[in-house]
Scaffold this motif. Structure first.
Motif, PDB file in Angstrom:
ATOM      1  N   SER A 124       0.816  -1.218   0.000  1.00  0.00           N
ATOM      2  CA  SER A 124       0.000   0.000   0.000  1.00  0.00           C
ATOM      3  C   SER A 124       0.847   1.263   0.000  1.00  0.00           C
ATOM      4  O   SER A 124       0.404   2.314  -0.483  1.00  0.00           O
ATOM      5  CB  SER A 124      -0.921   0.003   1.219  1.00  0.00           C
ATOM      6  OG  SER A 124      -0.145   0.041   2.416  1.00  0.00           O
ATOM      7  N   GLY A 125       2.066   1.173   0.531  1.00  0.00           N
ATOM      8  CA  GLY A 125       2.939   2.345   0.517  1.00  0.00           C
ATOM      9  C   GLY A 125       3.458   2.702  -0.856  1.00  0.00           C
ATOM     10  O   GLY A 125       3.961   3.815  -1.064  1.00  0.00           O
ATOM     11  N   LEU A 126       3.357   1.775  -1.802  1.00  0.00           N
ATOM     12  CA  LEU A 126       3.832   2.060  -3.164  1.00  0.00           C
ATOM     13  C   LEU A 126       2.826   2.860  -3.981  1.00  0.00           C
ATOM     14  O   LEU A 126       3.179   3.425  -5.015  1.00  0.00           O
ATOM     15  CB  LEU A 126       4.128   0.744  -3.902  1.00  0.00           C
ATOM     16  CG  LEU A 126       5.270  -0.102  -3.335  1.00  0.00           C
ATOM     17  CD1 LEU A 126       5.355  -1.427  -4.072  1.00  0.00           C
ATOM     18  CD2 LEU A 126       6.590   0.643  -3.425  1.00  0.00           C
ATOM     19  N   PHE A 127       1.575   2.893  -3.534  1.00  0.00           N
ATOM     20  CA  PHE A 127       0.531   3.548  -4.322  1.00  0.00           C
ATOM     21  C   PHE A 127      -0.053   4.704  -3.517  1.00  0.00           C
ATOM     22  O   PHE A 127      -1.211   4.679  -3.081  1.00  0.00           O
ATOM     23  CB  PHE A 127      -0.571   2.543  -4.693  1.00  0.00           C
ATOM     24  CG  PHE A 127      -0.059   1.349  -5.437  1.00  0.00           C
ATOM     25  CD1 PHE A 127       0.165   1.421  -6.807  1.00  0.00           C
ATOM     26  CD2 PHE A 127       0.228   0.172  -4.763  1.00  0.00           C
ATOM     27  CE1 PHE A 127       0.647   0.309  -7.494  1.00  0.00           C
ATOM     28  CE2 PHE A 127       0.698  -0.936  -5.449  1.00  0.00           C
ATOM     29  CZ  PHE A 127       0.914  -0.868  -6.810  1.00  0.00           C
ATOM     30  N   GLY A 128       0.740   5.721  -3.298  1.00  0.00           N
ATOM     31  CA  GLY A 128       0.285   6.915  -2.612  1.00  0.00           C
ATOM     32  C   GLY A 128      -0.257   7.937  -3.586  1.00  0.00           C
ATOM     33  O   GLY A 128      -0.206   7.761  -4.815  1.00  0.00           O
ATOM     34  N   PRO A 129      -0.785   9.031  -3.078  1.00  0.00           N
ATOM     35  CA  PRO A 129      -1.284  10.081  -3.983  1.00  0.00           C
ATOM     36  C   PRO A 129      -0.198  10.646  -4.884  1.00  0.00           C
ATOM     37  O   PRO A 129      -0.465  10.968  -6.048  1.00  0.00           O
ATOM     38  CB  PRO A 129      -1.828  11.147  -3.012  1.00  0.00           C
ATOM     39  CG  PRO A 129      -2.084  10.421  -1.734  1.00  0.00           C
ATOM     40  CD  PRO A 129      -1.043   9.353  -1.661  1.00  0.00           C
ATOM     41  N   ASP A 130       1.012  10.788  -4.351  1.00  0.00           N
ATOM     42  CA  ASP A 130       2.124  11.330  -5.128  1.00  0.00           C
ATOM     43  C   ASP A 130       3.194  10.285  -5.386  1.00  0.00           C
ATOM     44  O   ASP A 130       4.370  10.605  -5.523  1.00  0.00           O
ATOM     45  CB  ASP A 130       2.749  12.518  -4.383  1.00  0.00           C
ATOM     46  CG  ASP A 130       1.738  13.633  -4.159  1.00  0.00           C
ATOM     47  OD1 ASP A 130       0.827  13.772  -5.002  1.00  0.00           O
ATOM     48  OD2 ASP A 130       1.848  14.336  -3.133  1.00  0.00           O
ATOM     49  N   GLY A 131       2.810   9.028  -5.426  1.00  0.00           N
ATOM     50  CA  GLY A 131       3.804   7.968  -5.624  1.00  0.00           C
ATOM     51  C   GLY A 131       4.002   7.188  -4.344  1.00  0.00           C
ATOM     52  O   GLY A 131       3.047   6.735  -3.711  1.00  0.00           O
ATOM     53  N   VAL A 132       5.251   7.025  -3.957  1.00  0.00           N
ATOM     54  CA  VAL A 132       5.591   6.270  -2.754  1.00  0.00           C
ATOM     55  C   VAL A 132       5.278   7.125  -1.529  1.00  0.00           C
ATOM     56  O   VAL A 132       5.648   8.300  -1.459  1.00  0.00           O
ATOM     57  CB  VAL A 132       7.081   5.865  -2.776  1.00  0.00           C
ATOM     58  CG1 VAL A 132       7.450   5.108  -1.506  1.00  0.00           C
ATOM     59  CG2 VAL A 132       7.370   5.017  -4.003  1.00  0.00           C
ATOM     60  N   ARG A 133       4.606   6.539  -0.580  1.00  0.00           N
ATOM     61  CA  ARG A 133       4.296   7.255   0.661  1.00  0.00           C
ATOM     62  C   ARG A 133       5.571   7.409   1.493  1.00  0.00           C
ATOM     63  O   ARG A 133       6.403   6.510   1.542  1.00  0.00           O
ATOM     64  CB  ARG A 133       3.245   6.507   1.466  1.00  0.00           C
ATOM     65  CG  ARG A 133       1.923   6.357   0.757  1.00  0.00           C
ATOM     66  CD  ARG A 133       0.961   5.563   1.600  1.00  0.00           C
ATOM     67  NE  ARG A 133      -0.289   5.312   0.910  1.00  0.00           N
ATOM     68  CZ  ARG A 133      -1.358   6.114   0.940  1.00  0.00           C
ATOM     69  NH1 ARG A 133      -1.307   7.228   1.675  1.00  0.00           N
ATOM     70  NH2 ARG A 133      -2.458   5.828   0.268  1.00  0.00           N
ATOM     71  N   VAL A 134       5.668   8.541   2.165  1.00  0.00           N
ATOM     72  CA  VAL A 134       6.842   8.868   2.962  1.00  0.00           C
ATOM     73  C   VAL A 134       6.376   9.266   4.353  1.00  0.00           C
ATOM     74  O   VAL A 134       5.374   9.996   4.507  1.00  0.00           O
ATOM     75  CB  VAL A 134       7.673   9.999   2.327  1.00  0.00           C
ATOM     76  CG1 VAL A 134       8.870  10.351   3.210  1.00  0.00           C
ATOM     77  CG2 VAL A 134       8.138   9.587   0.934  1.00  0.00           C
ATOM     78  N   VAL A 135       7.085   8.758   5.360  1.00  0.00           N
ATOM     79  CA  VAL A 135       6.800   9.101   6.752  1.00  0.00           C
ATOM     80  C   VAL A 135       7.874  10.074   7.212  1.00  0.00           C
ATOM     81  O   VAL A 135       9.080   9.792   7.102  1.00  0.00           O
ATOM     82  CB  VAL A 135       6.779   7.850   7.645  1.00  0.00           C
ATOM     83  CG1 VAL A 135       6.593   8.232   9.101  1.00  0.00           C
ATOM     84  CG2 VAL A 135       5.684   6.906   7.192  1.00  0.00           C
ATOM     85  N   ALA A 136       7.464  11.215   7.736  1.00  0.00           N
ATOM     86  CA  ALA A 136       8.406  12.224   8.197  1.00  0.00           C
ATOM     87  C   ALA A 136       8.928  11.836   9.573  1.00  0.00           C
ATOM     88  O   ALA A 136       8.153  11.686  10.524  1.00  0.00           O
ATOM     89  CB  ALA A 136       7.742  13.589   8.244  1.00  0.00           C
ATOM     90  N   VAL A 137      10.231  11.645   9.686  1.00  0.00           N
ATOM     91  CA  VAL A 137      10.865  11.345  10.971  1.00  0.00           C
ATOM     92  C   VAL A 137      11.610  12.550  11.523  1.00  0.00           C
ATOM     93  O   VAL A 137      12.059  12.537  12.675  1.00  0.00           O
ATOM     94  CB  VAL A 137      11.838  10.157  10.814  1.00  0.00           C
ATOM     95  CG1 VAL A 137      11.085   8.898  10.442  1.00  0.00           C
ATOM     96  CG2 VAL A 137      12.906  10.466   9.767  1.00  0.00           C
ATOM     97  N   ALA A 138      11.735  13.602  10.732  1.00  0.00           N
ATOM     98  CA  ALA A 138      12.394  14.845  11.139  1.00  0.00           C
ATOM     99  C   ALA A 138      11.801  15.958  10.287  1.00  0.00           C
ATOM    100  O   ALA A 138      11.094  15.686   9.302  1.00  0.00           O
ATOM    101  CB  ALA A 138      13.912  14.746  10.981  1.00  0.00           C
ATOM    102  N   PRO A 139      12.053  17.206  10.634  1.00  0.00           N
ATOM    103  CA  PRO A 139      11.492  18.293   9.832  1.00  0.00           C
ATOM    104  C   PRO A 139      11.815  18.200   8.358  1.00  0.00           C
ATOM    105  O   PRO A 139      11.006  18.566   7.522  1.00  0.00           O
ATOM    106  CB  PRO A 139      12.103  19.552  10.469  1.00  0.00           C
ATOM    107  CG  PRO A 139      12.354  19.156  11.893  1.00  0.00           C
ATOM    108  CD  PRO A 139      12.742  17.715  11.846  1.00  0.00           C
ATOM    109  N   GLU A 140      13.005  17.750   7.998  1.00  0.00           N
ATOM    110  CA  GLU A 140      13.382  17.682   6.592  1.00  0.00           C
ATOM    111  C   GLU A 140      13.821  16.287   6.174  1.00  0.00           C
ATOM    112  O   GLU A 140      14.464  16.122   5.132  1.00  0.00           O
ATOM    113  CB  GLU A 140      14.527  18.666   6.316  1.00  0.00           C
ATOM    114  CG  GLU A 140      14.144  20.118   6.555  1.00  0.00           C
ATOM    115  CD  GLU A 140      15.297  21.058   6.271  1.00  0.00           C
ATOM    116  OE1 GLU A 140      16.396  20.541   5.943  1.00  0.00           O
ATOM    117  OE2 GLU A 140      15.110  22.282   6.375  1.00  0.00           O
ATOM    118  N   VAL A 141      13.509  15.289   6.966  1.00  0.00           N
ATOM    119  CA  VAL A 141      13.921  13.915   6.673  1.00  0.00           C
ATOM    120  C   VAL A 141      12.680  13.045   6.651  1.00  0.00           C
ATOM    121  O   VAL A 141      11.838  13.115   7.568  1.00  0.00           O
ATOM    122  CB  VAL A 141      14.918  13.382   7.720  1.00  0.00           C
ATOM    123  CG1 VAL A 141      15.301  11.939   7.419  1.00  0.00           C
ATOM    124  CG2 VAL A 141      16.162  14.266   7.757  1.00  0.00           C
ATOM    125  N   GLY A 142      12.551  12.227   5.604  1.00  0.00           N
ATOM    126  CA  GLY A 142      11.428  11.306   5.484  1.00  0.00           C
ATOM    127  C   GLY A 142      11.901   9.944   5.018  1.00  0.00           C
ATOM    128  O   GLY A 142      12.889   9.835   4.280  1.00  0.00           O
TER     129      GLY A 142
END
Length: 225
Positions: free
Chosen positions: A120-138
């Motif tokens: 399910s993470g491969l089919f996100g709205p903008d492609g691969v889903r990303v989880v933010a672990v820092a302000p500028e890191v996902g």
């Protein structure tokens, strides 16, 4: 005079049926094998991590202003509590030697969940889903799911080790038969205690009786300003 009837031949005595030997059960080891202990520790640590992650996630969910309906919140809490209990209980059952089916079933369910999250993470709205672990890191969700797949796979490998199978087949650690504790009977002490309690209650009843006297009267106050 000999009888004309010939003697009947004697039949040999039937041999007593031999008892069929029972299948010998493997001897119970006194200590749990290393794979069994490792699987139990991993299961308990996983349950604690799930509990901490669930509480943190629910706290951030409420702090973010999101509001879930009552049935949805109840379902989330029920799934989280069941996962925590089953994870820890499966490890305890394996360490006790009662079986490995629960641990294997929980691990297979976790493998299925990780694979479903990765797909399910491969089919996100903008492609691969990303989880933010820092302000500028996902981090991508499929990578995290595959990383989490190590835990159930390790539990499956540990539970399928030959020493773990032998531990379950033997029934775990040998249990020493214990005699039920016998409660000591102190009849004299019980009698003295009851007598003291009775005397104390009788003394309270005698000493606490109010003294008989004239009933208090109320006089009308006159000439009040």
């Amino acid at each position: 005079m000999r009888s004309a009837v010939p003697d009947a031949p004697r039949l040999p005595a039937a041999a007593a049926p031999q008892a069929t030997p029972r299948a010998a059960r493997p001897a119970r080891p006194r200590r749990a094998p290393v794979p069994v202990v490792a699987a139990g520790v991993v299961s308990v640590v996983e349950s604690l991590a799930l509990l901490a992650f669930g509480l943190t996630g629910l706290g951030s969910l409420f702090a973010g202003g999101a509001r879930l309906s009552g049935p949805a919140m109840a379902g989330v809490l029920l799934v989280l509590a069941g996962w925590v209990v089953l994870s820890a209980g499966a490890g305890a059952v394996l360490v006790d030697g009662a079986g490995r089916r629960l641990l294997v079933a929980v691990a297979l369910a976790e493998v299925g969940v990780c694979l479903a999250v990765a797909v399910s993470g491969l089919f996100g709205p903008d492609g691969v889903r990303v989880v933010a672990v820092a302000p500028e890191v996902g981090l991508p969700v499929p990578a995290l799911a595959l990383l989490a797949l190590v835990v159930p796979t390790g539990k499956l490998l540990l539970a399928s080790a030959p020493s773990a199978l032998a531990w379950v087949a033997a029934g775990g650690r040998p249990r020493v038969a214990r005699r039920p504790p016998v409660a000591p009977q102190h009849r004299v002490l019980c009698g003295v205690t009851l007598a003291c309690i009775g005397l104390a209650l009788a003394g309270v009843a005698v000493l606490a009786t109010p003294a008989e006297g004239p009933a208090p009267t109320t006089a009308a106050v006159t000439g009040a300003p």
